[in-house]
Design a protein around this motif. Structure first.
Motif, PDB file in Angstrom:
ATOM      1  N   ASP A   1       0.835  -1.192   0.000  1.00 19.93           N
ATOM      2  CA  ASP A   1       0.000   0.000   0.000  1.00 19.93           C
ATOM      3  C   ASP A   1       0.878   1.255   0.000  1.00 19.93           C
ATOM      4  N   PRO A   2       0.755   2.147  -0.989  1.00 19.28           N
ATOM      5  CA  PRO A   2       1.587   3.361  -1.026  1.00 19.28           C
ATOM      6  C   PRO A   2       1.440   4.232   0.224  1.00 19.28           C
ATOM      7  N   ALA A   3       0.246   4.302   0.776  1.00 18.11           N
ATOM      8  CA  ALA A   3       0.037   5.100   1.988  1.00 18.11           C
ATOM      9  C   ALA A   3       0.834   4.520   3.153  1.00 18.11           C
ATOM     10  N   ALA A   4       0.837   3.196   3.258  1.00 19.92           N
ATOM     11  CA  ALA A   4       1.606   2.539   4.318  1.00 19.92           C
ATOM     12  C   ALA A   4       3.102   2.724   4.084  1.00 19.92           C
ATOM     13  N   GLN A   5       3.530   2.651   2.833  1.00 21.52           N
ATOM     14  CA  GLN A   5       4.942   2.862   2.509  1.00 21.52           C
ATOM     15  C   GLN A   5       5.403   4.243   2.977  1.00 21.52           C
ATOM     16  N   LEU A   6       4.674   5.264   2.555  1.00 19.48           N
ATOM     17  CA  LEU A   6       5.069   6.623   2.896  1.00 19.48           C
ATOM     18  C   LEU A   6       5.015   6.863   4.398  1.00 19.48           C
ATOM     19  N   ALA A   7       3.938   6.424   5.031  1.00 22.90           N
ATOM     20  CA  ALA A   7       3.793   6.648   6.478  1.00 22.90           C
ATOM     21  C   ALA A   7       4.919   5.977   7.251  1.00 22.90           C
TER      22      ALA A   7
END
Length: 226
Positions: free
Chosen positions: A89-95
């Motif tokens: 998940d890109p959101a999880a990656q960034l966070a």
């Protein structure tokens, strides 16, 4: 026959402790008065050693600075690569990348502060080595943003600029964080992750993605695995 008396052998542990004392002394001086404002005698005095003895524990001042910088950047770069490989998940990656960056910059403020500000003091091969490592780390942030944009989760017309802005925002923690402050470190990491998701306008099914919507390991999880 009388046994020869030589210099007492130094235990490995004692040598390691002294070497760490030299490194810590240099780190505190570099952070307080800058690399160019710190002399070898300053480091020796702060470490409680004679100048001649100091060279037994370090090569030269430049080598010590490179060691400090690589020691700060390399673990973060490796951890970011693990996140990109492990999280889909890109959101999880960034966070996660944001949280571990804030964690490291708050937990070891002096090392990250010196690493972020004293690259100007490096020249030649040492500068090239450190800059390459920094570029690789920034590339991981950019990849996380680009992943989100490419999958329609983030909005950004300039992913590279966005990644750099997020990185600079999170880096500032090393200048002011105090463990005696009102916000605990893990909560602070989550706040920065939440702000970052807001800055890239992260959404899923038309609704904003917040840090509270994500299930992530501790901020230091990928930093602690080898």
């Amino acid at each position: 026959m009388t046994a020869k008396r030589g210099r007492p052998r130094q235990a490995a542990g004692e040598s390691e402790n002294t070497g760490e004392r030299v490194r810590r002394a240099a780190l505190e001086l570099f952070a307080r008065q800058g690399f160019h404002g710190t002399g070898i005698r300053d480091i020796a005095e702060a470490a409680g050693l004679k100048t001649a003895t100091l060279y037994h524990y370090m090569g030269n001042k430049d080598d010590l600075l490179v060691e400090i910088m690589v020691g700060a950047i390399a673990p973060l770069n490796a951890a970011a690569e693990r996140v990109l490989a492990d999280q889909d998940d890109p959101a999880a990656q960034l966070a996660q990348i944001v949280e571990q960056h804030v964690w490291a910059h708050a937990r070891d403020r002096l090392q990250t502060l010196v690493s972020d500000t004293e690259v100007r003091a490096l020249t030649g091969k040492a500068r090239t080595e450190v800059l390459a490592l920094r570029d690789a780390y920034e590339s991981a942030w950019r990849q996380a943003v680009e992943n989100g944009v490419g999958r329609g989760v983030f909005e950004s017309g300039a992913p590279a600029l966005t990644a750099r802005a997020l990185l600079q925002m999170a880096t500032g923690v090393s200048h002011w964080f105090s463990p005696r402050g009102p916000l605990k470190l893990e909560a602070l990491c989550a706040e920065y992750a939440d702000w970052s998701l807001g800055m890239v306008r992260a959404t899923r099914e038309g609704r904003p993605i917040r840090r509270a919507d994500l299930v992530l390991p501790r901020p230091d999880h990928y930093l602690s695995v080898g």
